[in-house]
Design a protein around this motif. Sequence first.
Motif: not given
Length: 433
Positions: A126-127, A131, A151, A155, A190, A193-194, A197
């Motif tokens: 969950n950023p 981020v 990103g 984080f 991380y 998620a990066t 995104l």
Amino acid sequence: MEHLQVLDSRTGKSYKIPIDNGYIRAADISKINIQDRNIVNGTENEPSISRGLRILDTGYQNTACVESSITFIDGYRGIIRYRDFNIEQLFQNYVYEDVMHLLIWGHLPTEAEKDHVRAGISHAMNPPESVVKVISSFPRDTETMPMILAGMSAFAAADETVCATRHTQKAMFQGRLDVADAALVRTIGYLAATTALIYCHKNDRDFVPPEPSKSLLGNLLWMMGVSQENPKVEECLNKLWILYADHEITNSTAAVLHAGSTLTDPVSAVMSGVICGYGPLHGGAIDLAYEALVTIGKPEHVPYFIEGVKRGKGRLFGYGHRIYKTRDPRLSLIEELMGRYKEEMNANPLIQVSLAIDKYASQDPYFIERNLKANADLMGCFLYTAMGFDPEMITAIAMVSRCTGALAHWRESLTQPVKLWRPLQKYVAPLAN
Ligand code: ACO
């Protein structure tokens, strides 16, 4: 014990250097020494210095820098074993999540262990707003890799343990595997998620929040909104990712360990690995191999292209390997996977160009004499394009699969004595005095 008998012609002294399973220790070589007489302006000054013999190995072509029990590779026989499981066996019978646990924690996971790690990774996915803002501030056509680093930095800045690592007198993770495991799990989250995104930003899609019940791969595709559209993607990558999960001390894994040896945090260490991972001679070869295929365009143009490579116009990306002197064992498994998704594969005409390259190069004396064979990067990209990914996202997604292997090595390093990695140089310029 087997040993090497060394006679130093400079001093006439002989030395017994122990050989342990094919390896000698550089520290034993340094015992081969010479008294260096300290002469200034023609006068000998006391004391003379004892200088040990050193080894010059540019590019680490024959030097091991770590002892590890994670991945075994025999580059002459074409064998890869993770924690002593053959890669073929893992590929046929397991999915990536099992292999990730095997690499990091040394055993196949129970359902409870899977749930525990899934919860940790998905929580980290969950950023924070910082981020999201960093990624969305880039123009959509920005190169993927600098966005990954931005990103990950954002984080890292939002993670209290990561930031505290630089301000603690006592090592934060060394010998403290509970703290290390929590940080390692967050680092994986991380990076995934990066990547998701960036994919969403580039494709102007909404980022889908992660779900605690999903695996790392499941959530990556879910956050991108890809698995909702095509369930085959997860099925395919669950196998392909096994082949990329670890490859012992590669350039990028070495970078993770090099950074880690300073006692830095795993997010920063993984960023070092990412930087090495996208270099053209390493993971970035995926991009360059694909770009070359686009340039070549048709199978009949392959001979002209390869003759150019032989004349020094550039390298044939996806060909050659430091470790493999036989065919990369991952290739036949990639080909098996390609066979399972024939229809999607054949939709990309560049695959015929790639096959023509392998056929031409594998029969050409230039490549035969130098023992250069196709590596996994020549073909691995096609499964990603067949699953609908743009070439510019392939290296980034492949890095998520490798991140777990690299972190397995980082975790292993925490169980070993602290030793800063600090190579030597051979100074070759003249000294004035
Ligand atoms: N195309 C053309 N010539 C090559 C290639 C290639 N792909 N690879 C090596 N050579 C030649 C070199 O020019 C050199 O020739 P020379 O003896 O006439 O000078 C000889 O083969 C030895 O090359 P080195 O660079 O010394 O071999 P090394 O083991 O250090 O390199 C490497 C390994 C970097 C992978 C190399 O083969 C290469 O550049 N391949 C292309 C990039 C690539 O596909 N990388 C991905 C590897 S897999 C991975 O990292 C994920």
